[in-house]
Design a protein around this motif. Structure first.
Motif, PDB file in Angstrom:
ATOM      1  N   UNK A  93       0.872  -1.167   0.000  1.00  0.00           N
ATOM      2  CA  UNK A  93       0.000   0.000   0.000  1.00  0.00           C
ATOM      3  C   UNK A  93       0.913   1.221   0.000  1.00  0.00           C
ATOM      4  N   UNK A  94       0.939   1.954  -1.114  1.00  0.00           N
ATOM      5  CA  UNK A  94       1.902   3.046  -1.264  1.00  0.00           C
ATOM      6  C   UNK A  94       1.619   4.220  -0.335  1.00  0.00           C
ATOM      7  N   UNK A  95       0.409   4.310   0.194  1.00  0.00           N
ATOM      8  CA  UNK A  95       0.057   5.422   1.080  1.00  0.00           C
ATOM      9  C   UNK A  95      -0.360   4.971   2.466  1.00  0.00           C
ATOM     10  N   UNK A  96      -0.175   3.705   2.796  1.00  0.00           N
ATOM     11  CA  UNK A  96      -0.492   3.211   4.125  1.00  0.00           C
ATOM     12  C   UNK A  96       0.638   3.509   5.090  1.00  0.00           C
ATOM     13  N   UNK A  97       0.535   2.977   6.293  1.00  0.00           N
ATOM     14  CA  UNK A  97       1.613   3.109   7.263  1.00  0.00           C
ATOM     15  C   UNK A  97       1.755   4.497   7.844  1.00  0.00           C
ATOM     16  N   UNK A  98       2.773   4.660   8.671  1.00  0.00           N
ATOM     17  CA  UNK A  98       3.051   5.939   9.327  1.00  0.00           C
ATOM     18  C   UNK A  98       3.403   7.017   8.315  1.00  0.00           C
ATOM     19  N   UNK A  99       2.821   8.177   8.485  1.00  0.00           N
ATOM     20  CA  UNK A  99       3.088   9.330   7.618  1.00  0.00           C
ATOM     21  C   UNK A  99       2.796   9.036   6.148  1.00  0.00           C
ATOM     22  N   UNK A 100       1.955   8.031   5.900  1.00  0.00           N
ATOM     23  CA  UNK A 100       1.584   7.636   4.541  1.00  0.00           C
ATOM     24  C   UNK A 100       2.806   7.288   3.695  1.00  0.00           C
ATOM     25  N   UNK A 101       3.826   6.687   4.345  1.00  0.00           N
ATOM     26  CA  UNK A 101       5.046   6.307   3.628  1.00  0.00           C
ATOM     27  C   UNK A 101       5.033   4.866   3.168  1.00  0.00           C
ATOM     28  N   UNK A 102       3.882   4.224   3.290  1.00  0.00           N
ATOM     29  CA  UNK A 102       3.727   2.900   2.729  1.00  0.00           C
ATOM     30  C   UNK A 102       3.636   1.798   3.756  1.00  0.00           C
ATOM     31  N   UNK A 103       3.074   0.676   3.323  1.00  0.00           N
ATOM     32  CA  UNK A 103       2.913  -0.464   4.203  1.00  0.00           C
ATOM     33  C   UNK A 103       2.929  -1.751   3.391  1.00  0.00           C
ATOM     34  N   UNK A 104       3.287  -2.836   4.068  1.00  0.00           N
ATOM     35  CA  UNK A 104       3.191  -4.177   3.498  1.00  0.00           C
ATOM     36  C   UNK A 104       2.281  -4.981   4.411  1.00  0.00           C
ATOM     37  N   UNK A 105       1.159  -5.439   3.849  1.00  0.00           N
ATOM     38  CA  UNK A 105       0.176  -6.197   4.616  1.00  0.00           C
ATOM     39  C   UNK A 105       0.331  -7.696   4.342  1.00  0.00           C
ATOM     40  N   UNK A 106      -0.041  -8.480   5.346  1.00  0.00           N
ATOM     41  CA  UNK A 106      -0.090  -9.929   5.206  1.00  0.00           C
ATOM     42  C   UNK A 106      -1.538 -10.367   5.373  1.00  0.00           C
ATOM     43  N   UNK A 107      -2.061 -11.127   4.400  1.00  0.00           N
ATOM     44  CA  UNK A 107      -3.466 -11.522   4.388  1.00  0.00           C
ATOM     45  C   UNK A 107      -3.588 -13.031   4.559  1.00  0.00           C
ATOM     46  N   UNK A 108      -4.535 -13.440   5.390  1.00  0.00           N
ATOM     47  CA  UNK A 108      -4.836 -14.848   5.604  1.00  0.00           C
ATOM     48  C   UNK A 108      -5.602 -15.376   4.393  1.00  0.00           C
ATOM     49  N   UNK A 109      -5.088 -16.411   3.688  1.00  0.00           N
ATOM     50  CA  UNK A 109      -5.769 -16.884   2.473  1.00  0.00           C
ATOM     51  C   UNK A 109      -7.111 -17.546   2.733  1.00  0.00           C
ATOM     52  N   UNK A 110      -7.388 -17.914   3.984  1.00  0.00           N
ATOM     53  CA  UNK A 110      -8.670 -18.539   4.305  1.00  0.00           C
ATOM     54  C   UNK A 110      -9.757 -17.523   4.589  1.00  0.00           C
ATOM     55  N   UNK A 111      -9.372 -16.355   5.118  1.00  0.00           N
ATOM     56  CA  UNK A 111     -10.372 -15.380   5.566  1.00  0.00           C
ATOM     57  C   UNK A 111     -10.246 -14.005   4.912  1.00  0.00           C
ATOM     58  N   UNK A 112      -9.094 -13.695   4.343  1.00  0.00           N
ATOM     59  CA  UNK A 112      -8.850 -12.350   3.825  1.00  0.00           C
ATOM     60  C   UNK A 112      -8.513 -11.345   4.905  1.00  0.00           C
ATOM     61  N   UNK A 113      -8.402 -11.815   6.164  1.00  0.00           N
ATOM     62  CA  UNK A 113      -8.071 -10.909   7.257  1.00  0.00           C
ATOM     63  C   UNK A 113      -6.647 -10.392   7.112  1.00  0.00           C
ATOM     64  N   UNK A 114      -6.452  -9.129   7.476  1.00  0.00           N
ATOM     65  CA  UNK A 114      -5.181  -8.450   7.226  1.00  0.00           C
ATOM     66  C   UNK A 114      -4.454  -8.103   8.520  1.00  0.00           C
ATOM     67  N   UNK A 115      -3.129  -8.183   8.454  1.00  0.00           N
ATOM     68  CA  UNK A 115      -2.275  -7.663   9.516  1.00  0.00           C
ATOM     69  C   UNK A 115      -1.153  -6.863   8.872  1.00  0.00           C
TER      70      UNK A 115
END
Length: 373
Positions: A93-115
């Motif tokens: 996510x290019x605008x996620x994370x602190x100060x909108x400097x980006x984030x990398x999410x991990x998604x559960x393939x069974x539920x689509x839940x994100x961390x």
């Protein structure tokens, strides 16, 4: 300097929050930047045979975990690769994370839940980013890499904002693999996508291929080879150099995605952004850098109607041996499509039309694709 931009015009949205589904092996994972609740993005699971879509993860739905802002890149992380069990889906996510400097999410393939795996604005996790786009998972390479690695490319990080590739571990901590503004090799301008080239038997000549949309002759882009152990860079193909074969007549065109097939054939997606859209799939010789045009993305749908590429942005190798192409603006209502291109003939078919409700929930801007393996 050109910058590859994803459209922010909202063409469709969900009228209500749809039920999420799980991901099955062979599904095409399509990231849509402005679908989902409040247009905060979504990941769809697309059946590779029928093109039918289901909603896997809605980034505006807080019940599924951390919410997104501008998700764009996606990769499949196999089970146990980073000591993470089971397998998971990674999304940048290019605008996620602190100060909108980006984030990398991990998604559960069974539920689509994100961390949140890595916050690119958090210096406590390592070097910070600016606009992380592409994510790549590379396997163990005997004698080179002792464990699998997750890489994220950021076109505005690094020296003078010329781009960098980050290596991310299982804790989300980051180190810089290569800084495209330093003097460790040919410098970049806008590196935006990656693919893994295994080399001979996966042992000799393994490299990370990186498409840069603005480097090279006439600023028409280059294909880099980056040593996955040292970060040293070299140029395989300069897309403005006619001595290496096909050159787009539109000097505003830009390479936006790179793909390596199981047979180690290299394909690059070129987007004609300054001409208002279109694009081509080009094959590149890994030794000489010579280029040949494969497809101009003049496609047909299931009814035989003509559908052309408008704003193609991402490639993936599909289980049936075709090249998947995500286009954020093609298809019904300009809601985007995933094309399937025959790499031998260049023939192109619409796999999933994100404006066609008979194939599932509508999308609005599919920009990144990967395959669940």
């Amino acid at each position: 300097m050109k910058r590859k931009l994803f459209s922010v015009m909202v063409l469709a949205s969900f009228s209500s929050v749809a039920m999420a589904s799980s991901v099955s092996v062979g599904n095409v994972l399509a990231v849509d930047q402005t679908a989902g609740t409040a247009q905060q993005g979504a990941v769809f699971a697309v059946d590779q045979s029928s093109g039918a879509r289901s909603l896997f993860s809605d980034f505006g739905n807080g019940a599924q975990g951390v919410q997104g802002v501008d998700p764009s890149g996606v990769a499949w992380l196999p089970a146990e690769l980073l000591g993470l069990i089971p397998a998971s889906v990674l999304v940048t996510d290019s605008s996620g994370g602190s100060n909108e400097q980006g984030a990398l999410y991990q998604l559960d393939p069974a539920t689509g839940n994100r961390s949140l795996l890595s916050d690119f604005g958090n210096s406590g996790q390592g070097a910070v980013g600016e606009d992380p786009l592409g994510v790549l998972v590379i396997p163990v390479i005997s004698g080179v890499l002792n464990s699998g690695v997750v890489l994220v490319v950021d076109p505005f990080a690094g020296t003078n904002g010329q781009g960098a590739i980050f290596s991310v571990n299982a804790s989300g901590n980051r180190t810089v693999l290569t800084d495209f503004g330093d003097d460790s090799g040919f410098q970049g301008v806008y590196p935006d996508s990656m693919a893994f080239y295994p080399g001979l038997l996966g042992l000799l000549g393994a490299s990370v291929l990186v498409a840069d949309g603005s480097a090279g002759a006439s600023g028409q882009g280059v294909l880099f080879s980056v040593n996955p152990a040292t970060g040293t860079r070299s140029v395989i193909s300069d897309f403005g150099n006619s001595a290496q074969g096909w050159v787009d007549t539109n000097t505003g065109s830009t390479p936006v995605s790179v793909l390596v097939s199981p047979a180690e054939q290299i394909y690059v997606l070129v987007q004609e952004d300054s001409a208002g859209g279109g694009g081509e799939v080009v094959q590149v010789n890994p030794v000489t850098g010579a280029r040949n045009l494969v497809s101009a993305l003049s496609c047909t749908d299931s009814n035989g109607a003509s559908v052309s590429g408008v704003d193609p942005s991402s490639l993936a190798w599909l289980p049936d041996g075709s090249i998947g192409v995500a286009d954020s603006d093609a298809g019904t209502g300009g809601n985007g499509v995933v094309f399937a291109v025959n790499p031998g003939t260049g023939q192109c078919q619409v796999l999933s039309d994100f404006g066609n409700s008979s194939q599932g929930p509508l999308g609005s801007e599919p920009s990144g694709i990967a395959v669940a393996q």
